[in-house]
Motif scaffolding. Structure first.
Motif, PDB file in Angstrom:
ATOM      1  N   GLY A   1       0.798  -1.208   0.000  1.00 38.53           N
ATOM      2  CA  GLY A   1       0.000   0.000   0.000  1.00 38.53           C
ATOM      3  C   GLY A   1       0.835   1.264   0.000  1.00 38.53           C
ATOM      4  O   GLY A   1       0.464   2.266  -0.618  1.00 38.53           O
ATOM      5  N   VAL A   2       1.976   1.224   0.670  1.00 36.39           N
ATOM      6  CA  VAL A   2       2.865   2.387   0.706  1.00 36.39           C
ATOM      7  C   VAL A   2       3.476   2.645  -0.670  1.00 36.39           C
ATOM      8  O   VAL A   2       3.471   3.774  -1.167  1.00 36.39           O
ATOM      9  CB  VAL A   2       3.970   2.182   1.767  1.00 36.39           C
ATOM     10  CG1 VAL A   2       5.119   3.152   1.553  1.00 36.39           C
ATOM     11  CG2 VAL A   2       3.399   2.356   3.176  1.00 36.39           C
ATOM     12  N   VAL A   3       3.999   1.607  -1.306  1.00 38.82           N
ATOM     13  CA  VAL A   3       4.702   1.835  -2.567  1.00 38.82           C
ATOM     14  C   VAL A   3       3.739   2.144  -3.708  1.00 38.82           C
ATOM     15  O   VAL A   3       4.080   2.862  -4.651  1.00 38.82           O
ATOM     16  CB  VAL A   3       5.606   0.646  -2.949  1.00 38.82           C
ATOM     17  CG1 VAL A   3       6.654   0.388  -1.884  1.00 38.82           C
ATOM     18  CG2 VAL A   3       4.808  -0.618  -3.216  1.00 38.82           C
ATOM     19  N   LYS A   4       2.507   1.639  -3.629  1.00 41.27           N
ATOM     20  CA  LYS A   4       1.537   1.904  -4.691  1.00 41.27           C
ATOM     21  C   LYS A   4       0.528   2.973  -4.255  1.00 41.27           C
ATOM     22  O   LYS A   4      -0.623   2.966  -4.671  1.00 41.27           O
ATOM     23  CB  LYS A   4       0.820   0.607  -5.078  1.00 41.27           C
ATOM     24  CG  LYS A   4       1.739  -0.380  -5.790  1.00 41.27           C
ATOM     25  CD  LYS A   4       0.955  -1.527  -6.392  1.00 41.27           C
ATOM     26  CE  LYS A   4       1.061  -2.754  -5.576  1.00 41.27           C
ATOM     27  NZ  LYS A   4       0.403  -3.930  -6.146  1.00 41.27           N
ATOM     28  N   HIS A   5       0.994   3.912  -3.468  1.00 45.89           N
ATOM     29  CA  HIS A   5       0.132   4.976  -2.952  1.00 45.89           C
ATOM     30  C   HIS A   5      -0.557   5.735  -4.087  1.00 45.89           C
ATOM     31  O   HIS A   5      -1.700   6.172  -3.950  1.00 45.89           O
ATOM     32  CB  HIS A   5       0.966   5.936  -2.095  1.00 45.89           C
ATOM     33  CG  HIS A   5       0.206   7.076  -1.518  1.00 45.89           C
ATOM     34  ND1 HIS A   5      -0.756   6.916  -0.540  1.00 45.89           N
ATOM     35  CD2 HIS A   5       0.246   8.409  -1.771  1.00 45.89           C
ATOM     36  CE1 HIS A   5      -1.262   8.098  -0.220  1.00 45.89           C
ATOM     37  NE2 HIS A   5      -0.675   9.019  -0.949  1.00 45.89           N
ATOM     38  N   ASN A   6       0.139   5.884  -5.214  1.00 49.19           N
ATOM     39  CA  ASN A   6      -0.427   6.622  -6.339  1.00 49.19           C
ATOM     40  C   ASN A   6      -0.815   5.714  -7.497  1.00 49.19           C
ATOM     41  O   ASN A   6      -0.980   6.177  -8.626  1.00 49.19           O
ATOM     42  CB  ASN A   6       0.567   7.688  -6.815  1.00 49.19           C
ATOM     43  CG  ASN A   6       0.804   8.756  -5.757  1.00 49.19           C
ATOM     44  OD1 ASN A   6      -0.136   9.234  -5.140  1.00 49.19           O
ATOM     45  ND2 ASN A   6       2.059   9.103  -5.535  1.00 49.19           N
ATOM     46  N   GLY A   7      -0.944   4.418  -7.240  1.00 49.15           N
ATOM     47  CA  GLY A   7      -1.344   3.490  -8.287  1.00 49.15           C
ATOM     48  C   GLY A   7      -0.213   2.566  -8.696  1.00 49.15           C
ATOM     49  O   GLY A   7       0.869   2.562  -8.095  1.00 49.15           O
ATOM     50  N   PRO A   8      -0.419   1.741  -9.739  1.00 48.05           N
ATOM     51  CA  PRO A   8       0.626   0.820 -10.197  1.00 48.05           C
ATOM     52  C   PRO A   8       1.894   1.572 -10.577  1.00 48.05           C
ATOM     53  O   PRO A   8       1.846   2.683 -11.106  1.00 48.05           O
ATOM     54  CB  PRO A   8      -0.011   0.156 -11.426  1.00 48.05           C
ATOM     55  CG  PRO A   8      -1.477   0.345 -11.264  1.00 48.05           C
ATOM     56  CD  PRO A   8      -1.646   1.648 -10.543  1.00 48.05           C
TER      57      PRO A   8
END
Length: 396
Positions: free
Chosen positions: A159-166
């Motif tokens: 969830g942290v790394v894909k905070h702005n989507g894929p």
């Protein structure tokens, strides 16, 4: 024994702590908290989270006590995220953990500090605050005897790394990822080509709602914004007019607070309505099925997207690019850049624990250690450090 009362209300497409993919380093379960509650608590107790109290949101953190910092912003995001997660039948604890963690990688001085570090690091792997958040929670937080980092669950890391989507679209490869992502040993397990889970999508929209509204509040409090021009904006103007008509004798502080409160409510309601429609159409039967959709399910309506675009244009024109903010940010970039250049060329001025592991002046490894050190600073510490190193009076 953990009482999982929320198991009765979580949707099939929500993340379930009992079904977590686990942690990088195996640990026994807690007798009192589920996996996501434990993640939230580890974030709250981290040094990176505490330092958010001294980091800029829009105004430099020492400019005044009334303005938001990264810490107060993160708390506001977490409150909105829990509301959305409860209504959409997601996991509230995971949504809260992600909301509290989402800004841990921000350097001092907000986006200007990030731009300066990105410029200085362009030949050394680059800098990105989302990637730095992953680096902070998997490496830089040194608190436990068995491992570095916070050893959070897969769901929180994802969830942290894909905070702005894929992070990887069609035709892209790991070469397109920020260096700090691929430096993490388990990066391939995080499925960068899919959307994040429901709770991460919720945290991202809660972030948008929080900063759009508190930037109005802070802008009006600072005097950089005025109410009259806001009245020309769609939605925002309607709400401000309605509040002023309802409470004509109240002071501006009350009018602003009430209007911002109503704006937050309208935006939350819009997300819930649009997201409900998307979930009804997609009908994902599991958290993984939701991730593998070709679009996010938590979103604003098209009408709200247009309203927010108009608001952002107004904020950029009258607040973010105001000459007073430009002056402040120009100073911030100079402080950040000069500290970086000095540390990189003369790492001997750094504390001994920061020097550990460096490979000499000007090297990529030293640059990354310098970047980590600066990214962890508060605004005030960076200003004081610059004063100590660049003025004669610094140490005398």
């Amino acid at each position: 024994m953990i009482i999982a009362a929320t198991d009765r209300t979580r949707a099939p497409y929500a993340c379930h702590p009992s079904q977590s993919r686990g942690r990088r380093f195996a640990q026994a379960d807690s007798a009192m908290r589920n996996a996501f509650q434990r993640d939230r608590d580890r974030v709250i107790h981290s040094a990176a989270f505490r330092r958010l109290k001294g980091k800029t949101q829009v105004f430099v953190a020492h400019e005044g006590d009334l303005y938001r910092t990264r810490l107060t912003h993160s708390l506001e995001v977490s409150q909105i995220a829990r509301t959305l997660a409860r209504a959409l039948r997601g996991d509230e604890d995971l949504a809260e953990a992600l909301a509290l963690a989402h800004d841990l990688g921000h350097p001092p001085f907000g986006h200007e500090g990030e731009r300066e570090l990105a410029l200085k690091m362009k030949d050394f792997g680059g800098f990105d605050h989302n990637a730095q958040t992953l680096r902070a929670i998997t490496k830089l937080e040194v608190r436990y005897p068995e491992f570095d980092g916070l050893n959070l669950t897969w769901e929180t890391l994802e969830g942290v790394v894909k905070h702005n989507g894929p992070l990887l679209g069609p035709g892209q490869s790991e070469a397109d990822l920020p260096w700090a992502f691929t430096d993490y040993d388990g990066w391939r397990d995080l499925e960068f080509e899919t959307h994040a889970g429901l709770e991460a999508q919720i945290a991202a929209l809660a972030d948008d709602i929080a900063y759009n509204n508190h930037d109005i509040d802070d802008g009006l409090s600072s005097g950089l914004l005025e109410i009259e021009p806001l009245l020309e904006l769609p939605l925002v103007g309607d709400i401000f007019r309605r509040v002023r008509e309802r409470w004509p004798d109240k002071p501006q502080t009350i009018i602003v607070h009430e209007a911002v409160r109503e704006l937050i409510g309208v935006m939350v309601a819009d997300v819930l309505e649009e997201s409900g429609k998307r979930l009804d159409r997609a009908r994902p039967e599991s958290a993984q099925a939701l991730r593998e959709l070709d679009h996010p399910v938590v979103a604003f309506s098209e009408e709200m997207v247009m309203h927010l675009a108009a608001l952002r244009r107004h904020l950029f024109a009258h607040m973010y690019r105001h000459y007073k903010v430009n002056r402040m940010m120009s100073q911030a970039r100079r402080v950040t850049g000069e500290l970086f250049d000095l540390y990189l060329s003369n790492p001997g001025v750094l504390p001994s624990d920061v020097q550990a592991g460096m490979t000499g002046a000007g090297t990529a490894q030293t640059a990354r250690a310098v970047c980590d050190y600066i990214a962890g600073m508060t605004d005030r510490f960076a200003v004081e450090e610059h004063r100590r190193l660049f003025t004669v009076q610094g140490y005398f």
